[in-house]
Design a protein around this motif. Structure first.
Motif, PDB file in Angstrom:
ATOM      1  N   VAL A  28      -1.779 -22.716  14.202  1.00  0.00           N
ATOM      2  CA  VAL A  28      -0.804 -22.020  13.359  1.00  0.00           C
ATOM      3  C   VAL A  28      -1.522 -20.939  12.556  1.00  0.00           C
ATOM      4  CG1 VAL A  28       0.831 -22.267  11.459  1.00  0.00           C
ATOM      5  CG2 VAL A  28       0.650 -24.062  13.188  1.00  0.00           C
ATOM      6  N   LEU A  29      -0.953 -19.766  12.545  1.00  0.00           N
ATOM      7  CA  LEU A  29      -1.520 -18.682  11.730  1.00  0.00           C
ATOM      8  C   LEU A  29      -0.619 -18.453  10.521  1.00  0.00           C
ATOM      9  CD1 LEU A  29      -2.541 -15.838  14.219  1.00  0.00           C
ATOM     10  CD2 LEU A  29      -4.000 -17.530  13.124  1.00  0.00           C
ATOM     11  N   MET A  30      -1.224 -18.261   9.363  1.00  0.00           N
ATOM     12  CA  MET A  30      -0.460 -18.083   8.130  1.00  0.00           C
ATOM     13  C   MET A  30      -0.237 -16.598   7.863  1.00  0.00           C
ATOM     14  SD  MET A  30       0.866 -19.678   5.586  1.00  0.00           S
ATOM     15  CE  MET A  30       0.166 -21.044   4.658  1.00  0.00           C
ATOM     16  N   GLY A  31       0.976 -16.242   7.462  1.00  0.00           N
ATOM     17  CA  GLY A  31       1.284 -14.866   7.098  1.00  0.00           C
ATOM     18  C   GLY A  31       0.937 -14.577   5.650  1.00  0.00           C
ATOM     19  N   ASP A  32       1.436 -13.457   5.161  1.00  0.00           N
ATOM     20  CA  ASP A  32       1.078 -13.006   3.816  1.00  0.00           C
ATOM     21  C   ASP A  32       2.298 -12.309   3.197  1.00  0.00           C
ATOM     22  OD1 ASP A  32       0.038 -11.729   1.586  1.00  0.00           O
ATOM     23  OD2 ASP A  32      -1.857 -11.227   2.570  1.00  0.00           O
ATOM     24  N   LEU A  33       2.690 -12.745   2.006  1.00  0.00           N
ATOM     25  CA  LEU A  33       3.886 -12.183   1.366  1.00  0.00           C
ATOM     26  C   LEU A  33       3.670 -10.751   0.869  1.00  0.00           C
ATOM     27  CD1 LEU A  33       5.152 -15.194  -0.833  1.00  0.00           C
ATOM     28  CD2 LEU A  33       5.934 -14.521   1.432  1.00  0.00           C
ATOM     29  N   ASN A  34       2.448 -10.291   0.878  1.00  0.00           N
ATOM     30  CA  ASN A  34       2.150  -8.979   0.287  1.00  0.00           C
ATOM     31  C   ASN A  34       2.229  -7.893   1.353  1.00  0.00           C
ATOM     32  OD1 ASN A  34       1.549  -9.877  -2.458  1.00  0.00           O
ATOM     33  ND2 ASN A  34       0.023 -11.096  -1.364  1.00  0.00           N
ATOM     34  N   VAL A  35       3.375  -7.240   1.367  1.00  0.00           N
ATOM     35  CA  VAL A  35       3.665  -6.296   2.447  1.00  0.00           C
ATOM     36  C   VAL A  35       3.771  -4.865   1.906  1.00  0.00           C
ATOM     37  CG1 VAL A  35       4.918  -8.052   3.763  1.00  0.00           C
ATOM     38  CG2 VAL A  35       6.176  -6.570   2.161  1.00  0.00           C
ATOM     39  N   ILE A  36       3.974  -3.959   2.821  1.00  0.00           N
ATOM     40  CA  ILE A  36       4.227  -2.543   2.500  1.00  0.00           C
ATOM     41  C   ILE A  36       5.653  -2.217   2.922  1.00  0.00           C
ATOM     42  CG2 ILE A  36       3.655  -0.169   3.135  1.00  0.00           C
ATOM     43  CD1 ILE A  36       0.768  -1.079   3.548  1.00  0.00           C
ATOM     44  N   PRO A  37       6.479  -1.606   2.069  1.00  0.00           N
ATOM     45  CA  PRO A  37       6.204  -1.248   0.685  1.00  0.00           C
ATOM     46  C   PRO A  37       6.235  -2.472  -0.224  1.00  0.00           C
ATOM     47  CG  PRO A  37       8.463  -0.674   1.274  1.00  0.00           C
ATOM     48  CD  PRO A  37       7.812  -1.158   2.527  1.00  0.00           C
ATOM     49  N   VAL A  38       5.403  -2.397  -1.284  1.00  0.00           N
ATOM     50  CA  VAL A  38       5.256  -3.561  -2.157  1.00  0.00           C
ATOM     51  C   VAL A  38       6.614  -3.885  -2.791  1.00  0.00           C
ATOM     52  CG1 VAL A  38       4.471  -2.167  -4.148  1.00  0.00           C
ATOM     53  CG2 VAL A  38       3.894  -4.584  -4.026  1.00  0.00           C
ATOM     54  N   PRO A  39       7.059  -5.160  -2.656  1.00  0.00           N
ATOM     55  CA  PRO A  39       8.365  -5.528  -3.228  1.00  0.00           C
ATOM     56  C   PRO A  39       8.365  -5.491  -4.753  1.00  0.00           C
ATOM     57  CG  PRO A  39       7.691  -7.087  -1.517  1.00  0.00           C
ATOM     58  CD  PRO A  39       6.483  -6.232  -1.845  1.00  0.00           C
ATOM     59  N   PHE A  40       9.562  -5.497  -5.309  1.00  0.00           N
ATOM     60  CA  PHE A  40       9.726  -5.446  -6.763  1.00  0.00           C
ATOM     61  C   PHE A  40       9.073  -6.656  -7.430  1.00  0.00           C
ATOM     62  CE2 PHE A  40      12.253  -6.237 -10.620  1.00  0.00           C
ATOM     63  CZ  PHE A  40      12.036  -5.023 -11.265  1.00  0.00           C
ATOM     64  N   GLU A  41       9.298  -7.830  -6.852  1.00  0.00           N
ATOM     65  CA  GLU A  41       8.710  -9.060  -7.436  1.00  0.00           C
ATOM     66  C   GLU A  41       8.353 -10.039  -6.319  1.00  0.00           C
ATOM     67  OE1 GLU A  41      10.826 -10.896 -10.918  1.00  0.00           O
ATOM     68  OE2 GLU A  41      10.809 -12.606  -9.570  1.00  0.00           O
ATOM     69  N   VAL A  42       7.120 -10.510  -6.337  1.00  0.00           N
ATOM     70  CA  VAL A  42       6.672 -11.507  -5.348  1.00  0.00           C
ATOM     71  C   VAL A  42       6.104 -12.689  -6.108  1.00  0.00           C
ATOM     72  CG1 VAL A  42       5.094 -11.982  -3.423  1.00  0.00           C
ATOM     73  CG2 VAL A  42       6.015  -9.666  -3.720  1.00  0.00           C
ATOM     74  N   GLU A 502       5.974   3.511   0.225  1.00  0.00           N
ATOM     75  CA  GLU A 502       5.755   2.845  -1.068  1.00  0.00           C
ATOM     76  C   GLU A 502       6.163   3.763  -2.233  1.00  0.00           C
ATOM     77  OE1 GLU A 502       3.127  -0.294  -0.714  1.00  0.00           O
ATOM     78  OE2 GLU A 502       2.175   0.062  -2.620  1.00  0.00           O
ATOM     79  N   ILE A 503       5.979   5.074  -2.019  1.00  0.00           N
ATOM     80  CA  ILE A 503       6.455   6.046  -3.018  1.00  0.00           C
ATOM     81  C   ILE A 503       7.981   5.982  -3.110  1.00  0.00           C
ATOM     82  CG2 ILE A 503       6.732   8.551  -3.435  1.00  0.00           C
ATOM     83  CD1 ILE A 503       3.892   7.881  -3.864  1.00  0.00           C
ATOM     84  N   GLN A 504       8.618   5.884  -1.947  1.00  0.00           N
ATOM     85  CA  GLN A 504      10.091   5.943  -1.909  1.00  0.00           C
ATOM     86  C   GLN A 504      10.741   4.647  -2.381  1.00  0.00           C
ATOM     87  OE1 GLN A 504      10.268   6.706   2.317  1.00  0.00           O
ATOM     88  NE2 GLN A 504      10.843   8.852   2.023  1.00  0.00           N
ATOM     89  N   TRP A 505      10.099   3.520  -2.084  1.00  0.00           N
ATOM     90  CA  TRP A 505      10.750   2.220  -2.288  1.00  0.00           C
ATOM     91  C   TRP A 505      10.295   1.515  -3.568  1.00  0.00           C
ATOM     92  CZ3 TRP A 505      14.521  -0.452   0.469  1.00  0.00           C
ATOM     93  CH2 TRP A 505      14.697  -1.769   0.098  1.00  0.00           C
ATOM     94  N   SER A 506       9.001   1.583  -3.864  1.00  0.00           N
ATOM     95  CA  SER A 506       8.432   0.668  -4.870  1.00  0.00           C
ATOM     96  C   SER A 506       8.389   1.317  -6.252  1.00  0.00           C
ATOM     97  CB  SER A 506       7.026   0.254  -4.453  1.00  0.00           C
ATOM     98  OG  SER A 506       7.037  -0.232  -3.129  1.00  0.00           O
ATOM     99  N   GLU A 507       8.432   0.475  -7.270  1.00  0.00           N
ATOM    100  CA  GLU A 507       8.349   0.964  -8.648  1.00  0.00           C
ATOM    101  C   GLU A 507       6.926   1.455  -8.927  1.00  0.00           C
ATOM    102  OE1 GLU A 507      10.808   1.317 -10.855  1.00  0.00           O
ATOM    103  OE2 GLU A 507      12.193   0.592  -9.324  1.00  0.00           O
ATOM    104  N   PRO A 508       6.790   2.533  -9.712  1.00  0.00           N
ATOM    105  CA  PRO A 508       5.445   3.084  -9.955  1.00  0.00           C
ATOM    106  C   PRO A 508       4.483   2.052 -10.539  1.00  0.00           C
ATOM    107  CG  PRO A 508       7.133   4.478 -10.944  1.00  0.00           C
ATOM    108  CD  PRO A 508       7.850   3.310 -10.335  1.00  0.00           C
ATOM    109  N   GLN A 509       5.005   1.160 -11.397  1.00  0.00           N
ATOM    110  CA  GLN A 509       4.091   0.183 -12.014  1.00  0.00           C
ATOM    111  C   GLN A 509       3.565  -0.842 -11.005  1.00  0.00           C
ATOM    112  OE1 GLN A 509       7.323   0.442 -12.747  1.00  0.00           O
ATOM    113  NE2 GLN A 509       8.315  -1.560 -12.872  1.00  0.00           N
TER     114      GLN A 509
END
Ligand code: ACM
Ligand code: ZN
Length: 544
Positions: A28-42, A502-509
């Motif tokens: 089994v291979l594990m994925g990663d919740l940290n994707v592009i574009p970075v979500p608002f809250e993870v 990421e510019i278009q979707w994600s919050e600058p912070q």
């Protein structure tokens, strides 16, 4: 199979690491919740738990909702492509499932909430589009396996929505023609990056690419040229004919394909400049009467539409009306860039129209620039009659246009400031940062090419809060003078389009270049899995 799966415990949660052999003997291979574009809250659970996708996994969707069914089919196809596992679709809520649903309580129209636990994944959107973006995220969380291993999604929660309503990408098909099938692939690439507008630049000096039934010579003559300039220095032209256009049915097929992916196709008919192909077909529409030929070289040409000629305005309105019959988009782009006024200054018809309209030179606007704004304003009335909004490149600001025009600020970063200060809704696409075909920026290697995009914040600081609200989005552009094929197209697009998304979707912070580069490694693997010809030199900077 099922009880075996429920008993699984992932021992190690390092992302994308092979973690153990299950009772079915599949690694089994594990994925990663940290994707592009970075979500608002993870929020990661970090307890080693995960949802494992195997052949017993189901995707549930609400019965009777065709869009949600299609969403479920997209997810199933991504899972199959990236992990090799075939999952089933069902309308019955179940355990061991990925449940897709609509939920009014999700705060944003394009927002979604994803919750991953050991036995269940729930993905809720306020709209079907929101669910689609959640599916994109889910597909990027999954590890890529070759089918001999299973994919696991780490337990946790994501709440996400886009920063900008307008997230665009433009492709010029005038300089070089791209087939309907390839444009569908491009649209898939845009969908992967949560882009929701495909700006289709359909006409150029070098080729008219869309069938207009009232003016058949536009494609009979205007879609063909005898050769193409080989380089800027010598301006030498090869003798290889280039041709191609889209029938109205083909254009509608592109619209349909894009709409399934929550992408609106914005057509652009560029006027009154960049019209040499149309003039070759209908020379009476130019100030001098020609003869003209479909351009074989590149640049800005002095032969443009005669704005003083009634016939020209009728032509422009007829064309735009047929375009609006094909494209349901509420935006219609009519260009307005790079229109030299040399012939207008001496053309009796243009000068007569300037007099008739009482146009006077002002500090900021020449008479001829105002003639262009008037001409485009007349076409805008036609667009507004059908309840739509006109878009134009920022040169339109030189002529004091109507405030109702949405401006694409391309000429410089300052253009967006001028545009919002003049009260226009504005899309930010500066040549310096968001043009992916700019030869100077193409020479940048590795992280420097990414930084050029990633570090450019679309909302300027030096304007009022009210003016900032007029920035409605950002866009990347590919002009195809030197882009003859898909290999070059993708090399220019990727991975810079990941930075753009990421510019278009994600919050600058939430944006951070180092963090982005960490997440980019998996994005590149996704490109590879889809066979995209992304720019490889970034690997050196990422340390493979
Ligand atoms: C443009 O790049 N001429 C809009
Ligand atoms: Zn004229």
């Amino acid at each position: 199979m099922k009880s075996c799966k429920l008993n699984r415990l992932i021992l190690c949660c390092a992302s994308l690491m092979p973690v153990f052999l299950s009772c079915s003997q599949k690694e089994v291979l594990m994925g990663d919740l940290n994707v592009i574009p970075v979500p608002f809250e993870v929020v990661e659970q970090n307890d080693g738990m995960s949802f494992v996708i195997d052949r017993s996994t189901k995707i549930c969707y609400p019965e009777g909702n065709e869009k949600m069914k299609r969403n479920a089919e997209f997810l199933a196809s991504y899972i199959k492509h990236l992990t090799g596992t075939e999952v089933k679709l069902t309308t019955k809520a179940d355990e061991d499932a990925i449940q897709l649903s609509l939920d009014e309580t999700v705060g944003f129209d394009e927002g979604y909430e994803l919750n991953v636990s050991k036995n269940l994944v729930t993905l809720k959107g306020k709209t079907e589009a929101g669910v689609f973006y959640g599916i994109q995220t889910l597909s990027k969380i999954m590890p890529i396996t070759d089918g001999t291993k299973l994919a696991a999604i780490p337990a946790g929660n994501i709440k996400d929505h886009p920063r900008f309503d307008y997230r665009g990408f433009m492709v010029d098909v005038g300089r070089h023609f791209f087939s309907v099938d390839y444009l569908k692939e491009v649209i898939d690439m845009l969908a992967l990056h949560n882009i929701n507008y495909f700006h289709w630049h359909l006409t150029e000096d070098q080729g008219w690419r869309i069938e207009i039934k009232k003016y058949p010579k536009l494609t009979e003559i205007g879609s063909k040229r005898n050769g193409t300039m080989k380089d800027w220095e010598t301006k030498e032209v090869d003798n290889i004919p280039v041709s191609g256009f889209y029938t109205q049915e083909e254009a509608k097929e592109i619209v349909r394909y894009a709409a399934e992916r929550y992408i609106t196709v914005i057509p652009e008919i560029d006027m009154p400049g960049h019209m040499q192909a149309a003039l070759a077909a209908y020379p009476e529409l130019g100030c001098t009467g020609g003869p003209y030929e479909v351009a074989t070289t590149f640049g800005v040409f002095e032969d443009v539409l005669c704005a003083g000629n009634e016939k020209t305005l009728t032509f422009a309105k007829d064309v735009i009306n047929e375009i609006m019959d094909i494209f349901p988009s509420s935006y219609v782009h009519i260009g307005g860039d790079e229109c030299p006024k040399k012939h207008w200054k001496t053309c009796p018809k243009c000068q007569k129209k300037i007099k008739e309209l009482g146009l006077k030179k002002t500090k900021n606007h020449t008479k001829e620039n105002q003639l262009q704004a008037w001409f485009m304003g007349e076409v805008e009335k036609e667009i507004q009659k059908r309840g739509k909004v006109m878009m134009a490149w920022d040169e339109i600001l030189e002529g004091n246009p109507n405030k109702s025009t949405t401006v694409m600020a391309w000429t410089s970063p300052e253009a967006r400031v001028r545009s919002v200060e003049s009260g226009h809704k504005t899309i930010v696409c500066p040549i310096t940062n968001y043009y992916f075909s700019n030869p100077r920026n193409n020479k940048l290697k590795g992280v420097s090419s990414i930084k050029k995009v990633y570090d450019f914040e679309p909302v300027p600081e030096n304007v009022t809060e009210e003016q900032k609200k007029n920035i409605i989005g950002a866009q990347g552009c590919i002009w195809t003078e030197w882009t003859k094929d898909s290999v070059k197209m993708e090399w220019q697009m990727m991975p810079r389009i990941a930075a753009l998304s990421e510019i278009q979707w994600s919050e600058p912070q939430n944006r951070n270049l180092d963090d982005f580069l960490k997440r980019l490694k998996h994005q590149l693997e996704i490109y590879k899995a889809y066979g995209y010809n992304y720019k490889q030199d970034i690997h050196d900077d990422l340390g493979k």
